[in-house]
Design an enzyme around this catalytic site. Structure first.
Site, PDB file in Angstrom:
ATOM      1  CB  SER A  10      -0.945   0.017   1.204  1.00 49.53           C
ATOM      2  OG  SER A  10      -0.241   0.173   2.421  1.00 49.53           O
ATOM      3  CE  LYS A  30      -3.084   2.057   4.623  1.00 53.17           C
ATOM      4  NZ  LYS A  30      -2.883   1.132   3.471  1.00 53.17           N
TER       5      LYS A  30
END
Length: 264
Positions: free
Chosen positions: A48, A118
């Site tokens: 990701s 993230k």
């Protein structure tokens, strides 16, 4: 003729063993304190955040820069690793500053019992939306510049071509993202309004990231659930090969990614 070395008077083998044990315990306590309060190592098991953080990257994260929250002292679960889960009974963060847009955060999503990593995209009060693959912050399209193409391989070994962009946030900070296309499942979203005391997170691998765009899985991240700010890579190896398999290093260690700061 050499003479035997005499032990200090009154010092028995038992005393020597006790002293050694105390030194080992002290070293362990120092390591635990450093890990709990200052810096914690993590590894990357998914795609990701590629190319910023690749599968098989190992990095250290700063735990004190944002202060301490509910999960700051929890070993928790990261990827396939499960350990002690300890939650502090506090209502707000202790010490530290607020994250900046563009910081890379290790955090615990409310619906999950494992750590995620993230990039901080939305600050409290911001409106965030993706339209046709383009990120909008407070209804202003974020600048991006195409810088090349690449092949992206996820944790299942599936490889796809991607376009690589340099994205620039309103504050002027830049970072690299990649997109499979501009018409994927998360490339057209509703408007998200970030609640007070929360942050909106997105992965740099935009079409292969379950992030705050998926409210049921990640959603808005409370400030109290932040754990640490990613700062520097110290090891990197392909295919999630365990680092202890030293015989695999010559062909698989990514030497050019080691001992480097993580870009914004």
């Amino acid at each position: 003729m050499s003479q035997p070395v005499d032990k200090p008077a009154g010092k028995s083998a038992t005393n020597e063993w006790v002293e050694t044990f105390v030194v080992v315990v002290e070293a362990l306590l120092i390591a635990i304190v450093l890990r709990s309060f200052l810096y914690q190592p993590f590894s990357i098991p998914t795609a990701s955040m590629q190319q910023t953080l690749m599968i098989g990257d190992y990095f250290v994260a700063n735990k004190f820069v944002w202060g301490y929250g509910k999960h700051s002292f929890s070993l928790g679960r990261y990827g396939n690793f499960t350990a002690l889960d300890f939650e502090l009974p506090i209502a707000s963060r202790i010490l530290g500053r607020d994250p900046n847009r563009g910081d890379i955060a290790v955090f615990r999503p409310v619906p999950q019992n494992m750590e995620y990593i993230k990039r901080v995209v939305g600050l409290p009060g911001d409106s965030i939306q993706v339209r046709d693959g383009r990120l909008y912050i407070n209804d202003v399209m974020v600048e991006r510049e195409e810088i090349g193409t690449a092949q992206d391989t996820d944790s299942n070994g599936q490889t796809v071509p991607v376009t690589v962009y340099r994205e620039t946030f309103p504050e002027g900070t830049t970072h690299t993202i990649q997109e499979i296309s501009d018409n994927g499942p998360l490339d057209n979203t509703p408007v998200y309004v970030v609640p007070a005391g929360h942050y909106f997170m997105m992965g740099d691998n935009r079409d292969r990231s379950a992030d705050s765009r998926v409210l049921s899985q990640v959603g808005y991240v409370p400030a109290i659930n932040l754990i640490a700010k990613a700062e520097a890579r110290f090891f990197s190896i392909t295919d999630n090969i365990p680092p202890w398999q030293i015989w695999q290093w010559p062909a698989n260690v990514r030497w050019d990614r080691m001992f480097q700061p993580i870009d914004r």
